[in-house]
Design a protein around this motif. Structure first.
Motif, PDB file in Angstrom:
ATOM      1  N   TYR A 115      -0.563 -17.230   7.172  1.00  0.00           N
ATOM      2  CA  TYR A 115      -0.461 -16.195   6.143  1.00  0.00           C
ATOM      3  C   TYR A 115      -1.357 -15.010   6.485  1.00  0.00           C
ATOM      4  O   TYR A 115      -2.341 -14.754   5.793  1.00  0.00           O
ATOM      5  CB  TYR A 115      -0.841 -16.754   4.766  1.00  0.00           C
ATOM      6  N   PRO A 116      -1.023 -14.272   7.537  1.00  0.00           N
ATOM      7  CA  PRO A 116      -1.881 -13.139   7.904  1.00  0.00           C
ATOM      8  C   PRO A 116      -1.808 -12.029   6.857  1.00  0.00           C
ATOM      9  O   PRO A 116      -0.790 -11.850   6.188  1.00  0.00           O
ATOM     10  CB  PRO A 116      -1.296 -12.667   9.232  1.00  0.00           C
ATOM     11  N   ARG A 117      -2.891 -11.313   6.700  1.00  0.00           N
ATOM     12  CA  ARG A 117      -2.953 -10.181   5.770  1.00  0.00           C
ATOM     13  C   ARG A 117      -3.382  -8.949   6.540  1.00  0.00           C
ATOM     14  O   ARG A 117      -4.360  -8.977   7.274  1.00  0.00           O
ATOM     15  CB  ARG A 117      -3.967 -10.439   4.651  1.00  0.00           C
ATOM     16  N   ALA A 118      -2.635  -7.889   6.357  1.00  0.00           N
ATOM     17  CA  ALA A 118      -2.998  -6.609   6.966  1.00  0.00           C
ATOM     18  C   ALA A 118      -3.833  -5.817   5.963  1.00  0.00           C
ATOM     19  O   ALA A 118      -3.653  -5.942   4.756  1.00  0.00           O
ATOM     20  CB  ALA A 118      -1.745  -5.827   7.329  1.00  0.00           C
ATOM     21  N   SER A 119      -4.745  -5.020   6.454  1.00  0.00           N
ATOM     22  CA  SER A 119      -5.565  -4.216   5.556  1.00  0.00           C
ATOM     23  C   SER A 119      -4.733  -3.064   4.995  1.00  0.00           C
ATOM     24  O   SER A 119      -3.768  -2.611   5.607  1.00  0.00           O
ATOM     25  CB  SER A 119      -6.810  -3.701   6.259  1.00  0.00           C
ATOM     26  N   TYR A 120      -5.112  -2.607   3.832  1.00  0.00           N
ATOM     27  CA  TYR A 120      -4.372  -1.567   3.112  1.00  0.00           C
ATOM     28  C   TYR A 120      -4.885  -0.194   3.519  1.00  0.00           C
ATOM     29  O   TYR A 120      -6.090   0.034   3.581  1.00  0.00           O
ATOM     30  CB  TYR A 120      -4.522  -1.774   1.599  1.00  0.00           C
ATOM     31  N   HIS A 121      -3.955   0.746   3.777  1.00  0.00           N
ATOM     32  CA  HIS A 121      -4.323   2.090   4.236  1.00  0.00           C
ATOM     33  C   HIS A 121      -3.763   3.190   3.342  1.00  0.00           C
ATOM     34  O   HIS A 121      -3.558   4.297   3.795  1.00  0.00           O
ATOM     35  CB  HIS A 121      -3.831   2.318   5.668  1.00  0.00           C
ATOM     36  N   GLY A 122      -3.497   2.902   2.091  1.00  0.00           N
ATOM     37  CA  GLY A 122      -2.922   3.895   1.183  1.00  0.00           C
ATOM     38  C   GLY A 122      -3.923   4.391   0.166  1.00  0.00           C
ATOM     39  O   GLY A 122      -5.136   4.244   0.308  1.00  0.00           O
ATOM     40  N   ASP A 123      -3.381   4.984  -0.902  1.00  0.00           N
ATOM     41  CA  ASP A 123      -4.180   5.472  -2.014  1.00  0.00           C
ATOM     42  C   ASP A 123      -4.842   4.274  -2.700  1.00  0.00           C
ATOM     43  O   ASP A 123      -4.158   3.358  -3.154  1.00  0.00           O
ATOM     44  CB  ASP A 123      -3.271   6.228  -2.994  1.00  0.00           C
ATOM     45  N   LEU A 124      -6.148   4.266  -2.763  1.00  0.00           N
ATOM     46  CA  LEU A 124      -6.898   3.106  -3.233  1.00  0.00           C
ATOM     47  C   LEU A 124      -6.910   3.027  -4.758  1.00  0.00           C
ATOM     48  O   LEU A 124      -7.799   3.530  -5.433  1.00  0.00           O
ATOM     49  CB  LEU A 124      -8.331   3.159  -2.698  1.00  0.00           C
ATOM     50  N   LYS A 125      -5.844   2.391  -5.301  1.00  0.00           N
ATOM     51  CA  LYS A 125      -5.730   2.105  -6.725  1.00  0.00           C
ATOM     52  C   LYS A 125      -5.421   0.630  -6.865  1.00  0.00           C
ATOM     53  O   LYS A 125      -4.792   0.023  -5.992  1.00  0.00           O
ATOM     54  CB  LYS A 125      -4.577   2.888  -7.357  1.00  0.00           C
ATOM     55  N   LEU A 126      -5.848   0.044  -7.969  1.00  0.00           N
ATOM     56  CA  LEU A 126      -5.619  -1.377  -8.191  1.00  0.00           C
ATOM     57  C   LEU A 126      -4.129  -1.722  -8.137  1.00  0.00           C
ATOM     58  O   LEU A 126      -3.738  -2.717  -7.522  1.00  0.00           O
ATOM     59  CB  LEU A 126      -6.221  -1.813  -9.530  1.00  0.00           C
ATOM     60  N   GLU A 127      -3.292  -0.880  -8.742  1.00  0.00           N
ATOM     61  CA  GLU A 127      -1.851  -1.145  -8.761  1.00  0.00           C
ATOM     62  C   GLU A 127      -1.293  -1.202  -7.343  1.00  0.00           C
ATOM     63  O   GLU A 127      -0.464  -2.051  -7.014  1.00  0.00           O
ATOM     64  CB  GLU A 127      -1.086  -0.061  -9.543  1.00  0.00           C
ATOM     65  N   ASN A 128      -1.739  -0.278  -6.503  1.00  0.00           N
ATOM     66  CA  ASN A 128      -1.253  -0.228  -5.123  1.00  0.00           C
ATOM     67  C   ASN A 128      -1.714  -1.446  -4.327  1.00  0.00           C
ATOM     68  O   ASN A 128      -0.949  -1.978  -3.516  1.00  0.00           O
ATOM     69  CB  ASN A 128      -1.720   1.054  -4.436  1.00  0.00           C
TER      70      ASN A 128
END
Length: 73
Positions: free
Chosen positions: A8-21
């Motif tokens: 279950y690999p997880r990629a880091s998030y690179h978008g607008d840093l909001k909880l919903e996103n």
């Protein structure tokens, strides 16, 4: 390597840093992982094409619902 991190690999998030996103990104990654598993199961003959389609469609509907509930356009 930890078996769970491998499966279950997880990629880091690179978008607008909001909880919903962040929540939707996690849901999207889970969707992609499950579709991959279902595709492999169908390809190897463990489940039928119809069963794979129905499960993927249910996952898609769940993903769309989460997007709507989170208010993401």
């Amino acid at each position: 390597m930890d078996k769970t991190r491998f499966l279950y690999p997880r990629a880091s998030y690179h978008g607008d840093l909001k909880l919903e996103n962040l929540v939707f990104n996690a849901n999207l990654q889970e969707f992609a992982q499950r579709v991959t598993f279902l595709s492999c199961l169908e390809t190897s003959g463990k489940i039928s094409s119809l069963e794979a389609y129905e499960q993927i469609n249910a996952l898609w509907e769940k993903l769309k619902q989460s997007r709507h509930e989170l208010g993401i356009q």
